[in-house]
Design an enzyme around this catalytic site. Structure first.
Site, PDB file in Angstrom:
ATOM      1  N   GLU A 137       0.831  -1.204   0.000  1.00  0.00           N
ATOM      2  CA  GLU A 137       0.000   0.000   0.000  1.00  0.00           C
ATOM      3  C   GLU A 137       0.869   1.259   0.000  1.00  0.00           C
ATOM      4  OE1 GLU A 137      -3.685   2.181   2.397  1.00  0.00           O
ATOM      5  OE2 GLU A 137      -2.666   0.477   3.300  1.00  0.00           O
ATOM      6  N   LYS A 193      -2.869  -2.150  -2.875  1.00  0.00           N
ATOM      7  CA  LYS A 193      -3.917  -1.244  -2.413  1.00  0.00           C
ATOM      8  C   LYS A 193      -3.482   0.151  -2.834  1.00  0.00           C
ATOM      9  CE  LYS A 193      -6.395   0.183   1.791  1.00  0.00           C
ATOM     10  NZ  LYS A 193      -6.403   0.098   3.272  1.00  0.00           N
TER      11      LYS A 193
END
Length: 280
Positions: free
Chosen positions: A211, A248
């Site tokens: 992420e 993500k």
């Protein structure tokens, strides 16, 4: 979430279970059939639904508890505080609406993994009773801003945590860093750290969620995303064929910007965070 990579086949799921077994031959595992690992892999790759972020960490927990009417005076110390938070998480997870038909996976905090739900280890309950894939948040928060980014803090106990995660029946991990503004050196450092940690996760047979968040309020957000794309593709190109990862990624300014990432053979899925956006 954005649509999963389209090049996944069932043979990938079988290869994943073999790789997991090979990389954890000496780790005492929580009993889990290879068929369960295969099903988790397929669910993460292709099932519609949401990923529940239940990884509230210690630093922001008091504020979260107060929002639910639990005042600081109702607990003493961090252990009791996390117990109150775990009670709240347990109420969410045991709700009849919380199951694999709606929730693909749930990201858990370390303290949740170490506790029980319904008399069962949390990860085991989430999968066996709810058919939700258990993910563990592994980063220890963000370092101070440098070169317009915030890297992850050092994780000296990472390998021990990953061994515990494997033994607990965790499928994968999540690690977050933040890009504040365009800075070539900073963005390169973010992606390098993300892949360095991801390789340690992959070595344990787990699937990492990378992420590298881009601040949605950044005035140069689009430039950040274009450079981020280049570095993500470079990192993907250095992975082995059976090293699958999830990303993500902040919704890009340019639609379909991350399509090359989604179509890469090592990409299991791409997720989009919803935080910071208006609901209207």
């Amino acid at each position: 979430p954005l649509p999963p990579a389209l090049n996944l086949t069932r043979s990938h799921a079988r290869a994943f279970t073999r790789t997991f077994a090979q990389r954890n031959s000496e780790v005492p595992l929580l009993a889990m059939a290879a068929s369960d690992r295969k099903r988790q892999f397929e669910q993460m790759a292709s099932q519609d639904g949401f990923v529940a972020a239940l990884d509230q960490s210690g630093g922001s927990t008091p504020k979260a508890l107060r929002l639910y009417g639990i005042e600081d005076s109702s607990y003493k110390g961090e252990v009791e505080m996390m117990d109150r938070m775990h009670e709240m998480r347990s109420r969410i997870i045991t709700n009849p609406k919380f199951d694999g038909s709606r929730v693909v996976a749930a990201i858990l905090f370390e303290a949740t993994m170490d506790r029980e739900i319904g008399g069962m280890p949390s990860a085991k309950f989430i999968w066996e009773m709810k058919r939700v894939v258990p993910i563990l948040k592994i980063d220890q928060g963000l370092a101070e801003e440098k070169d317009a980014v915030q890297l992850m803090k050092d994780m000296p106990a990472l390998d021990a945590m990953l061994d515990r995660a494997v033994a607990a029946g965790i499928f994968g991990t999540k690690e977050r860093s933040v890009i504040k503004h365009f800075n070539q050196q900073g963005i390169k450092a973010v992606v390098q750290q993300q892949f360095d940690i991801a390789r340690r996760v992959l070595a344990k047979g787990l699937v990492p969620i990378l992420e590298p968040e881009v601040d949605i309020h950044a005035s140069d957000k689009e430039a950040c995303e274009r450079l981020l794309l280049d570095h993500l593709l470079e990192g993907l190109g250095q992975l082995a064929p059976e090293d699958w990862v999830v990303f993500k990624l902040t919704l890009p300014t340019q639609p379909d910007l991350y399509l090359p990432v989604m179509q890469h053979p090592c990409t299991l899925r791409v997720l989009a965070p919803s935080g910071g956006y208006a609901r209207e």
